[in-house]
Structure formats: C-alpha cells, structure tokens
Design an enzyme around this catalytic site. Structure first.
Site, PDB file in Angstrom:
ATOM      1  CG  LEU A  66      39.171  38.158  33.713  1.00 42.48           C
ATOM      2  CD1 LEU A  66      39.293  39.621  33.318  1.00 42.48           C
ATOM      3  CD2 LEU A  66      38.072  37.472  32.905  1.00 42.48           C
ATOM      4  N   PRO A  67      41.926  34.663  32.874  1.00 43.74           N
ATOM      5  CG  PRO A  67      41.285  33.234  31.125  1.00 43.74           C
ATOM      6  CD  PRO A  67      40.878  34.495  31.845  1.00 43.74           C
ATOM      7  CB  THR A  97      48.201  34.279  37.985  1.00 42.09           C
ATOM      8  OG1 THR A  97      47.660  33.725  39.174  1.00 42.09           O
ATOM      9  CG2 THR A  97      49.721  34.209  38.031  1.00 42.09           C
ATOM     10  CE  LYS A 172      49.446  32.299  41.524  1.00 40.54           C
ATOM     11  NZ  LYS A 172      48.910  31.160  42.241  1.00 40.54           N
ATOM     12  CE  LYS A 247      48.482  32.238  33.855  1.00 41.73           C
ATOM     13  NZ  LYS A 247      47.482  32.912  34.661  1.00 41.73           N
TER      14      LYS A 247
HETATM   15  P1  NAD Z   1      39.226  29.671  33.858  1.00 36.61           P
HETATM   16  O1  NAD Z   1      39.767  29.589  32.469  1.00 36.61           O
HETATM   17  O2  NAD Z   1      38.556  28.485  34.454  1.00 36.61           O
HETATM   18  O3  NAD Z   1      38.160  30.881  33.923  1.00 36.61           O
HETATM   19  C1  NAD Z   1      38.347  32.133  33.313  1.00 36.61           C
HETATM   20  C2  NAD Z   1      36.987  32.722  32.955  1.00 36.61           C
HETATM   21  O4  NAD Z   1      37.186  34.015  32.392  1.00 36.61           O
HETATM   22  C3  NAD Z   1      36.215  31.894  31.910  1.00 36.61           C
HETATM   23  O5  NAD Z   1      34.905  31.632  32.383  1.00 36.61           O
HETATM   24  C4  NAD Z   1      36.218  32.811  30.665  1.00 36.61           C
HETATM   25  O6  NAD Z   1      35.028  32.659  29.882  1.00 36.61           O
HETATM   26  C5  NAD Z   1      36.285  34.178  31.303  1.00 36.61           C
HETATM   27  N1  NAD Z   1      36.803  35.232  30.409  1.00 36.61           N
HETATM   28  C6  NAD Z   1      37.878  35.190  29.589  1.00 36.61           C
HETATM   29  N2  NAD Z   1      38.058  36.396  29.002  1.00 36.61           N
HETATM   30  C7  NAD Z   1      37.082  37.211  29.471  1.00 36.61           C
HETATM   31  C8  NAD Z   1      36.753  38.579  29.277  1.00 36.61           C
HETATM   32  N3  NAD Z   1      37.485  39.374  28.459  1.00 36.61           N
HETATM   33  N4  NAD Z   1      35.681  39.076  29.934  1.00 36.61           N
HETATM   34  C9  NAD Z   1      34.949  38.303  30.763  1.00 36.61           C
HETATM   35  N5  NAD Z   1      35.204  37.009  31.000  1.00 36.61           N
HETATM   36  C10 NAD Z   1      36.273  36.462  30.365  1.00 36.61           C
HETATM   37  O7  NAD Z   1      40.436  30.173  34.765  1.00 36.61           O
HETATM   38  P2  NAD Z   1      40.612  29.948  36.357  1.00 36.61           P
HETATM   39  O8  NAD Z   1      41.157  28.590  36.620  1.00 36.61           O
HETATM   40  O9  NAD Z   1      39.374  30.413  37.050  1.00 36.61           O
HETATM   41  O10 NAD Z   1      41.836  30.949  36.636  1.00 36.61           O
HETATM   42  C11 NAD Z   1      41.652  32.353  36.720  1.00 36.61           C
HETATM   43  C12 NAD Z   1      42.970  32.963  37.184  1.00 36.61           C
HETATM   44  O11 NAD Z   1      43.294  32.468  38.491  1.00 36.61           O
HETATM   45  C13 NAD Z   1      44.156  32.622  36.270  1.00 36.61           C
HETATM   46  O12 NAD Z   1      45.000  33.736  36.152  1.00 36.61           O
HETATM   47  C14 NAD Z   1      44.844  31.483  37.031  1.00 36.61           C
HETATM   48  O13 NAD Z   1      46.225  31.408  36.747  1.00 36.61           O
HETATM   49  C15 NAD Z   1      44.575  31.875  38.476  1.00 36.61           C
HETATM   50  N6  NAD Z   1      44.566  30.757  39.437  1.00 36.61           N
HETATM   51  C16 NAD Z   1      43.930  29.589  39.137  1.00 36.61           C
HETATM   52  C17 NAD Z   1      43.919  28.551  40.068  1.00 36.61           C
HETATM   53  C18 NAD Z   1      43.217  27.234  39.768  1.00 36.61           C
HETATM   54  O14 NAD Z   1      43.368  26.281  40.558  1.00 36.61           O
HETATM   55  N7  NAD Z   1      42.443  27.122  38.706  1.00 36.61           N
HETATM   56  C19 NAD Z   1      44.569  28.708  41.306  1.00 36.61           C
HETATM   57  C20 NAD Z   1      45.192  29.915  41.595  1.00 36.61           C
HETATM   58  C21 NAD Z   1      45.186  30.940  40.648  1.00 36.61           C
END
Ligand code: NAD
Length: 295
Positions: A66-67, A97, A172, A247
C-alpha cells in the site's frame, strides 16, 4: 507447504507481485480499494474479496502493498481491516514503504490477535516486481521469516533479515536517502557539464568507471540521448515516481526527527522533490528532478 494467501493493494507493485504468486500456484484472494485494480487478477484465477477482512478468511499469509503508513493502518487495524478476521497463527507481511514506528505498532497489534508480522519493504521497480528480482528488507522474528521464505522467494531474488520489527522499514528509508540524494547529485553534475560544454554521453562514459559512479547515474542519466533505457528518453516515464520519492524522504526525515537527528542534505533534496511535484512532474520518474535545477 501452506500456499494460501491474501494480497491487499494491487497497484504498480502489488499487481505484478500478486500475479507472480498466482503463476507459482498460490491459492490467492485479493483486495484493492479500487475494484478495477482487482479485475485482472480475478480473471487470472484469484478470488476477489469485498474487504481486507473478507480477503483473509482462508489465508495463512497476508501480504499488503500500500502507498503509506495510514493506508496500512486502515487495511490492517481499521474497521474491516485484515487483523479483525485473520486466523491466529497466520503471518502478516507488509511490503509497503512506511514509517518504522507504524511497522512496530502494526506488529504489536497483530500479536494481540495471535498473528505474527513482518515488515518487508522492497527495492526494485515494477519491472523487478514482475520478474521476481526485488531486494526484500525484512524486520521481525527470524523464525517467522523462515516460515515465510517460500512466499518471499517468489517475489524477490535477495531476502535480507535486517533485525527486529521495524528494522526492514528503517533500512529501506536509509536506502532511499542515498537513492534520492545521489540522483540530485547526478542531475547537478549533468547541468555543470552542460554549462561547460561537455558532451553528456562522454560524462556518462567516463563517470560510470570513475569515482562519480552510482546506481542513479547507471540506470537513469537525466538527459535524453545518453542511455536508451533511461526514463529521460521517454519524458521521464515510466520509472519510480517523484511523488513516491518525496513521500519516502518525508518518512526518512520524520524517522530522523524522532531519533533526534538532522539530515540537512536529505531535507534540501526533499524540498526539490516537493518543487518538482508542484511543477507537475510528480508522476514522472524521480530523475526528472533535473527540471527544477537552475539552468
Ligand atoms: P500504487 O499507488 O501504484 O498502488 C497502491 C494500491 O493500493 C492502489 O491500487 C490503491 O487503490 C490501493 N489502496 C490504497 N489504500 C488502500 C486500502 N486501504 N485498502 C486496499 N487497497 C488500497 O503504489 P505502488 O507504486 O504499488 O507502491 C506501493 C508501495 O511500494 C509504496 O509504499 C511504495 O513506496 C513502495 N515501492 C514502490 C516502488 C515503485 O517502483 N512503484 C518501488 C519500491 C517500493
């Protein structure tokens, strides 16, 4: 081996990770706040759930991606959260994260329900999520990690036990400080080279075998025409979003403040990423930070 899992959060990272578990034969239920995000996984054989609590009904492992901290709290400890219905003996693995303190609080709450918890944030882009090459930084008990290895090894190529609960999140954030600040250093260096009439391809060639080398330079030189795969060649898309980097720096700065520590460079870099978001580049790769540097 128990292969029943729930996967909550099916965005940029969660969707390819959940797809890998399905392809590896896991019996998966999925939930996302956005129903459209669930559709491709349901079509691939996952059970679509109505809430996090519904998703965990038959799960021995619960993965969240999740975000940020509040989303993890909502989906785990909130009303209809996963921990209201998780079976005692199951394992919650949060791969988002988030703030290390939140990781610890979620693990403590999970413990009151008889659920073990790991914080297991990842490094690696959505491509790493798709090909299972993520680095996974794990906080929590070593025996819980051992019980979870058959799941984590579907998602990552390197699984590192970082210590007690919250230490995966801590490592991280420390890594993100390096990634974010080195990207700004690379961008400033390319601005200097430009001002001095240096060919950016020459700078890339020399510095990737000199003391200026870094992951930021190698993977994303921030000007077009230097490296085919660099986001700069495609309008800074796709990549790791600048807003996510801001973030992560917010999290790092607040974790530092709770430890009584100033991070002057990370604070300045944070402000550049905030400016980048205000300039409309928040959804671009974080190498777009060159756009807010003086020319
Ligand atoms: P994203 O915003 O693409 O996806 C998050 C998903 O969570 C969305 O589909 C949203 O609808 C869902 N969501 C939000 N609140 C919710 C809830 N209460 N219940 C259920 N679903 C919910 O984010 P992402 O890029 O997949 O990143 C996820 C995590 O991984 C973050 O913490 C980010 O920092 C970390 N991360 C991302 C990357 C990257 O390249 N995108 C790389 C490493 C780490």
């Amino acid at each position: 081996m128990d292969t029943r899992a729930a996967f909550i959060g099916l965005g940029t990272m969660g969707r390819p990770m959940a797809s890998r578990l399905l392809a590896a034969g896991w019996d998966l239920s999925v939930f996302d706040a956005d129903p459209a995000a669930m559709r491709p996984l349901v079509e691939a054989g996952a059970r679509g759930a109505a809430s996090p609590a519904d998703a965990v009904a038959d799960a021995s492992f619960i993965v969240t991606m999740l975000p940020n901290s509040q989303h993890v709290l909502d989906a785990t400890t909130g009303q209809d959260g996963a921990l209201t219905a998780a079976a005692p003996g199951s394992v919650l693995i949060d791969m988002s994260t988030i703030n290390p303190m939140t990781s610890r609080n979620v693990a403590t709450f999970a413990g009151t329900r008889g659920v073990a918890a790991l914080d297991a944030p990842v490094s690696g882009s959505s491509a790493g999520a798709a090909d299972g090459s993520l680095t996974i930084m794990v906080g929590g008990d070593a025996d819980v990690l051992d019980r979870s290895r058959h799941l984590l090894s579907v998602l990552g190529a390197r699984i590192v036990h970082c210590g007690r609960s919250g230490m995966g999140s801590a490592v991280k954030l420390a890594n993100q400080v390096m990634a974010a600040t080195s990207m700004v250093a690379v961008a400033e260096s390319f601005r200097l080279a430009q001002a001095l009439g240096v060919d950016p391809r020459l700078l890339y060639d020399v510095s990737t075998s000199s003391s200026g080398d870094s992951w930021s330079l190698r993977t994303r030189p921030p000007v077009p025409g230097v490296l085919d795969s660099s986001p700069a060649n495609h309008g800074f898309r796709p990549g790791f979003k600048a807003d996510l980097m801001r973030k992560d720096l917010d999290l790092a700065l607040s974790a530092a403040a709770s430890a009584g520590l100033d991070l002057p460079l990370a604070a300045a870099v944070h402000d550049l990423y905030a400016d980048l978001g205000k300039a409309g580049f928040g959804d671009r790769d974080f190498s777009a930070v060159i756009e807010v540097l003086p020319r």
